[in-house]
Design a protein around this motif. Structure first.
Motif, PDB file in Angstrom:
ATOM      1  N   SER A   1       0.982  -1.217  -0.157  1.00  0.00           N
ATOM      2  CA  SER A   1       0.012   0.089  -0.047  1.00  0.00           C
ATOM      3  C   SER A   1       0.723   1.240  -0.060  1.00  0.00           C
ATOM      4  CB  SER A   1      -0.790  -0.002   1.081  1.00  0.00           C
ATOM      5  OG  SER A   1      -1.735  -0.997   1.192  1.00  0.00           O
ATOM      6  N   TYR A   2       0.451   2.268  -0.523  1.00  0.00           N
ATOM      7  CA  TYR A   2       0.972   3.417  -0.709  1.00  0.00           C
ATOM      8  C   TYR A   2       0.139   4.740  -0.623  1.00  0.00           C
ATOM      9  CZ  TYR A   2       0.431   2.879  -5.557  1.00  0.00           C
ATOM     10  OH  TYR A   2      -0.272   2.710  -6.894  1.00  0.00           O
ATOM     11  N   TYR A   3       0.705   5.915  -0.137  1.00  0.00           N
ATOM     12  CA  TYR A   3      -0.292   6.854  -0.106  1.00  0.00           C
ATOM     13  C   TYR A   3       0.351   8.145  -0.536  1.00  0.00           C
ATOM     14  CZ  TYR A   3      -2.546   3.486   2.774  1.00  0.00           C
ATOM     15  OH  TYR A   3      -3.084   2.303   3.494  1.00  0.00           O
ATOM     16  N   PHE A   4      -0.385   9.282  -0.800  1.00  0.00           N
ATOM     17  CA  PHE A   4       0.113  10.479  -1.422  1.00  0.00           C
ATOM     18  C   PHE A   4      -0.776  11.667  -0.727  1.00  0.00           C
ATOM     19  CE2 PHE A   4       0.874   7.715  -4.735  1.00  0.00           C
ATOM     20  CZ  PHE A   4       2.040   7.927  -5.192  1.00  0.00           C
TER      21      PHE A   4
ATOM     22  N   PHE B   1       5.149   9.581   7.237  1.00  0.00           N
ATOM     23  CA  PHE B   1       3.973   9.416   6.567  1.00  0.00           C
ATOM     24  C   PHE B   1       3.177   8.295   6.164  1.00  0.00           C
ATOM     25  CE2 PHE B   1       1.503  10.012   2.884  1.00  0.00           C
ATOM     26  CZ  PHE B   1       0.300  10.365   3.265  1.00  0.00           C
ATOM     27  N   ASP B   2       4.034   7.262   5.557  1.00  0.00           N
ATOM     28  CA  ASP B   2       3.664   6.271   5.247  1.00  0.00           C
ATOM     29  C   ASP B   2       3.179   5.114   6.059  1.00  0.00           C
ATOM     30  OD1 ASP B   2       4.004   6.484   2.240  1.00  0.00           O
ATOM     31  OD2 ASP B   2       6.209   6.475   2.712  1.00  0.00           O
TER      32      ASP B   2
ATOM     33  N   ALA C   1      -2.345   0.795  -4.143  1.00  0.00           N
ATOM     34  CA  ALA C   1      -1.814  -0.582  -3.740  1.00  0.00           C
ATOM     35  C   ALA C   1      -1.149  -1.074  -4.779  1.00  0.00           C
ATOM     36  CB  ALA C   1      -3.151  -1.488  -3.196  1.00  0.00           C
ATOM     37  N   GLN C   2       0.038  -1.921  -4.888  1.00  0.00           N
ATOM     38  CA  GLN C   2       0.420  -2.575  -5.879  1.00  0.00           C
ATOM     39  C   GLN C   2       0.614  -4.077  -5.598  1.00  0.00           C
ATOM     40  OE1 GLN C   2       4.689  -1.254  -6.379  1.00  0.00           O
ATOM     41  NE2 GLN C   2       4.351  -1.467  -8.725  1.00  0.00           N
ATOM     42  N   LYS C   3       0.184  -4.701  -6.395  1.00  0.00           N
ATOM     43  CA  LYS C   3       0.034  -6.332  -6.086  1.00  0.00           C
ATOM     44  C   LYS C   3       1.682  -6.666  -6.292  1.00  0.00           C
ATOM     45  CE  LYS C   3      -3.578  -8.775  -6.756  1.00  0.00           C
ATOM     46  NZ  LYS C   3      -3.966 -10.016  -6.909  1.00  0.00           N
TER      47      LYS C   3
END
Length: 186
Positions: A65-68, A99-100, A144-146
């Protein structure tokens, strides 16, 4: 004839209570973590943290998972990205910032946490560069990146560039007018 030896002192109730507390709050979760790779999710967060120090990883993650963060400045109509390295300079978790970690732990699930963070971002932005237009709204994006087992990630992982196909708006927080309002996307 000599006096009988005194009986050993009985343990105090507070000592028994402290031993039970250590057993329930630390020994049981760490034992469960050693057997199941992590304490059960029904334990409170602080207990899961104490019990997951065994660092056993029996199951690989399926996704990353990642966020901006994007901000809207006063007098502007377009959202602009926030420089996370300036806003959150420490990277205590490898290549992921504070932050992440915050978003993984609280922000992705709790609207109130994102609202508090949005207020902090607006205030911090003013501290970093008071010459720019003030931040009037903050929005959080999630993606999200598989992880493909046939081609596992190698080297320094980077967040992919946010595009409408790869991220979704998690919430938008309007900070104008004294009372900040959030609109979460479910």
């Amino acid at each position: 004839m000599s006096a009988p030896a005194p009986a050993p002192p009985r343990p105090l109730r507070r000592d028994i209570a402290a031993a039970l507390l250590v057993l329930v709050v630390w020994v049981v979760p760490i034992s469960q973590g050693a057997i199941q790779a992590a304490p059960a999710t029904w334990w409170p967060t602080i207990v899961r943290d104490l019990g997951s120090i065994s660092c056993l990883f029996r199951h690989r993650p399926e996704i990353v998972s990642y966020y901006f963060i994007q901000v809207l400045r006063d007098g502007r109509r377009e959202w602009e990205p926030v420089d996370e390295r300036a806003m959150f300079p420490m990277e205590p978790f490898g290549y992921r910032s504070r932050f992440d970690r915050f978003m993984e732990r609280f922000g992705a699930r709790q609207e109130a946490s994102r609202l508090d963070l949005a207020r902090w971002i607006a205030a911090r932005d003013r501290e970093l560069d008071s010459g720019r237009s003030p931040v009037v709204a903050v929005r959080f994006l999630a993606g999200a990146q598989k992880i493909d087992p046939a081609r596992p990630p190698a080297g320094h992982w980077q967040k992919p560039a946010p595009t409408p196909q790869t991220v979704r708006v998690l919430s938008t927080h309007d900070l104008r007018g004294g009372v900040a309002q959030g609109t979460g996307a479910k």
